[in-house]
Enzyme design. Structure first.
Site, PDB file in Angstrom:
ATOM      1  N   CYS A 181      14.588  47.429  -0.142  1.00 17.74           N
ATOM      2  CA  CYS A 181      15.489  46.287  -0.280  1.00 17.74           C
ATOM      3  C   CYS A 181      15.269  45.625  -1.645  1.00 17.74           C
ATOM      4  O   CYS A 181      14.147  45.200  -1.961  1.00 17.74           O
ATOM      5  CB  CYS A 181      15.181  45.304   0.844  1.00 17.74           C
ATOM      6  SG  CYS A 181      16.187  43.826   0.809  1.00 17.74           S
ATOM      7  N   TYR A 189      19.285  39.341   3.803  1.00 21.63           N
ATOM      8  CA  TYR A 189      18.211  38.674   3.071  1.00 21.63           C
ATOM      9  C   TYR A 189      18.767  38.052   1.779  1.00 21.63           C
ATOM     10  O   TYR A 189      18.174  37.136   1.229  1.00 21.63           O
ATOM     11  CB  TYR A 189      17.135  39.688   2.668  1.00 21.63           C
ATOM     12  CG  TYR A 189      16.150  40.060   3.757  1.00 21.63           C
ATOM     13  CD1 TYR A 189      16.396  39.814   5.108  1.00 21.63           C
ATOM     14  CD2 TYR A 189      14.956  40.687   3.416  1.00 21.63           C
ATOM     15  CE1 TYR A 189      15.468  40.181   6.071  1.00 21.63           C
ATOM     16  CE2 TYR A 189      14.025  41.047   4.373  1.00 21.63           C
ATOM     17  CZ  TYR A 189      14.280  40.796   5.709  1.00 21.63           C
ATOM     18  OH  TYR A 189      13.359  41.156   6.658  1.00 21.63           O
ATOM     19  N   THR A 201      16.425  42.756  -2.648  1.00 23.79           N
ATOM     20  CA  THR A 201      16.146  41.328  -2.481  1.00 23.79           C
ATOM     21  C   THR A 201      14.679  41.118  -2.109  1.00 23.79           C
ATOM     22  O   THR A 201      13.996  40.262  -2.685  1.00 23.79           O
ATOM     23  CB  THR A 201      17.067  40.726  -1.405  1.00 23.79           C
ATOM     24  OG1 THR A 201      18.426  40.975  -1.764  1.00 23.79           O
ATOM     25  CG2 THR A 201      16.848  39.244  -1.256  1.00 23.79           C
ATOM     26  N   CYS A 260      21.209  46.734  -5.597  1.00 26.79           N
ATOM     27  CA  CYS A 260      21.361  46.403  -4.179  1.00 26.79           C
ATOM     28  C   CYS A 260      21.511  47.712  -3.421  1.00 26.79           C
ATOM     29  O   CYS A 260      22.182  48.635  -3.893  1.00 26.79           O
ATOM     30  CB  CYS A 260      22.588  45.518  -3.972  1.00 26.79           C
ATOM     31  SG  CYS A 260      22.955  45.192  -2.238  1.00 26.79           S
ATOM     32  N   THR A 261      20.876  47.758  -2.242  1.00 22.94           N
ATOM     33  CA  THR A 261      20.887  48.991  -1.440  1.00 22.94           C
ATOM     34  C   THR A 261      22.281  49.503  -1.101  1.00 22.94           C
ATOM     35  O   THR A 261      22.473  50.686  -0.876  1.00 22.94           O
ATOM     36  CB  THR A 261      20.178  48.718  -0.102  1.00 22.94           C
ATOM     37  OG1 THR A 261      20.698  47.485   0.436  1.00 22.94           O
ATOM     38  CG2 THR A 261      18.692  48.628  -0.270  1.00 22.94           C
ATOM     39  N   HIS A 262      23.248  48.584  -1.022  1.00 24.27           N
ATOM     40  CA  HIS A 262      24.578  48.975  -0.552  1.00 24.27           C
ATOM     41  C   HIS A 262      25.445  49.609  -1.649  1.00 24.27           C
ATOM     42  O   HIS A 262      26.407  50.304  -1.358  1.00 24.27           O
ATOM     43  CB  HIS A 262      25.323  47.765   0.000  1.00 24.27           C
ATOM     44  CG  HIS A 262      24.799  47.278   1.314  1.00 24.27           C
ATOM     45  ND1 HIS A 262      23.463  46.995   1.526  1.00 24.27           N
ATOM     46  CD2 HIS A 262      25.438  47.021   2.488  1.00 24.27           C
ATOM     47  CE1 HIS A 262      23.301  46.591   2.779  1.00 24.27           C
ATOM     48  NE2 HIS A 262      24.484  46.588   3.375  1.00 24.27           N
ATOM     49  N   ASP A 315      13.729  47.884   4.812  1.00 23.12           N
ATOM     50  CA  ASP A 315      14.915  47.214   4.270  1.00 23.12           C
ATOM     51  C   ASP A 315      15.334  46.111   5.238  1.00 23.12           C
ATOM     52  O   ASP A 315      14.939  46.111   6.408  1.00 23.12           O
ATOM     53  CB  ASP A 315      16.067  48.215   4.095  1.00 23.12           C
ATOM     54  CG  ASP A 315      17.293  47.533   3.495  1.00 23.12           C
ATOM     55  OD1 ASP A 315      17.138  46.813   2.490  1.00 23.12           O
ATOM     56  OD2 ASP A 315      18.401  47.680   4.038  1.00 23.12           O
TER      57      ASP A 315
END
Ligand code: DGL
Length: 275
Positions: A75, A44, A77, A187-189, A12
């Protein structure tokens, strides 16, 4: 080259991919893991295809050189902008987060109308749109760039974050998409905001978390890569060994990473990738 207890490399741009690692650890506890967070070069989500592809290929080589038998591009992105470049450069199978996320959205959506949220770069690439339209779904994509810094600030239940999410999702589920029945967290978050987002989206909306769906895709890949060995002794299924690598401060990775992983991180090794 395979071993009975594989190392799964997880990549990531930073800490967010730990949400994918968390899902993997739950689904596949009988593997070892190498997690690489490119914390010195994040985010990114605001960078060009060329830059993200170059960074991601370097990270993939690092993980391969550290024994990974399979690479998971956690990730969104990097998957959206560089999955083809990474796959071409790697010598082991590569799994990204977008196909599994699109697959899960397709299986959950009843009216085949979905909203995807992600970084500016992920949304501009239209990678989710392509994957979902290939499955005959109607898609609206919405970039939510303010959500990543809010999550990194730890404001996952903060009124400011809720207000920001209401504005983004109000637009996404507006005009023509009021009846969309799935929200894809691209998105990872965003998995950290799941509880808040459930409050913000219309009540008929299901949330698809690509971290969980990617975990299931990796299980399927591993079954092909390493068919189960009959009579494997139980002790070989002991706790996974997880090695963490980061390109910026080990201390910051430990502090922020624990939030994403859900438990403390002991040792982090600093890596200096030579460009
Ligand atoms: N990991 C990125 C993603 O999933 C978010 C953070 C960044 O922009 O680097 O898109």
């Amino acid at each position: 080259m395979t071993t009975r207890r594989p190392t799964i490399g997880v990549f990531d741009s930073g800490f967010g991919g730990l949400t994918v690692l968390k899902a993997l650890l739950e689904l596949i506890p009988d593997a070892d893991y190498a997690y690489f967070g490119d914390t010195a070069r994040l985010p990114y989500g605001s960078k060009s295809v060329e830059t993200v592809a170059r960074y991601a290929v370097e990270a993939a080589h690092f993980l391969e050189n550290n024994g990974s038998a399979l690479l998971v591009i956690a990730c969104n992105t990097a998957t959206a902008l560089a999955l083809d470049s990474i796959t071409a450069a790697a010598h082991v199978p590569v799994v990204g987060v977008i196909e599994p996320g699109a697959e899960a959205a397709d299986s959950v959506s009843k009216n085949k109308k979905v909203v995807v949220i992600g970084t500016e770069a992920t949304v501009s690439s239209h990678a989710y749109r392509k994957a979902l339209e290939a499955r005959d779904l109607h898609v609206r994509e919405k970039a939510c760039p303010l959500l990543v810094p809010l999550v990194e600030e730890g404001w996952v239940e903060h009124p400011v974050t809720e207000q920001v999410a209401r504005i983004y999702l109000g637009e996404a589920f507006g005009e023509g998409f009021q009846d969309a029945d799935v929200l894809v967290l691209g998105c990872t978050h965003y998995p950290l905001l799941k509880a808040l987002l459930h409050r913000v989206v219309p009540p008929h909306v299901s949330i698809v978390d690509s971290a969980e769906s990617t975990g299931r895709a990796v299980v399927a890949h591993l079954e092909n890569l390493l068919p189960p060995t009959p009579g494997m002794p139980e002790e070989r299924r002991a706790r996974p060994r997880v090695r963490f690598f980061a390109t910026d401060s080990e201390d910051k990775f430990r502090r922020l990473g624990a939030r994403f992983l859900g438990h403390a991180i002991d040792a982090v090794q600093h890596v200096d990738l030579k460009e």
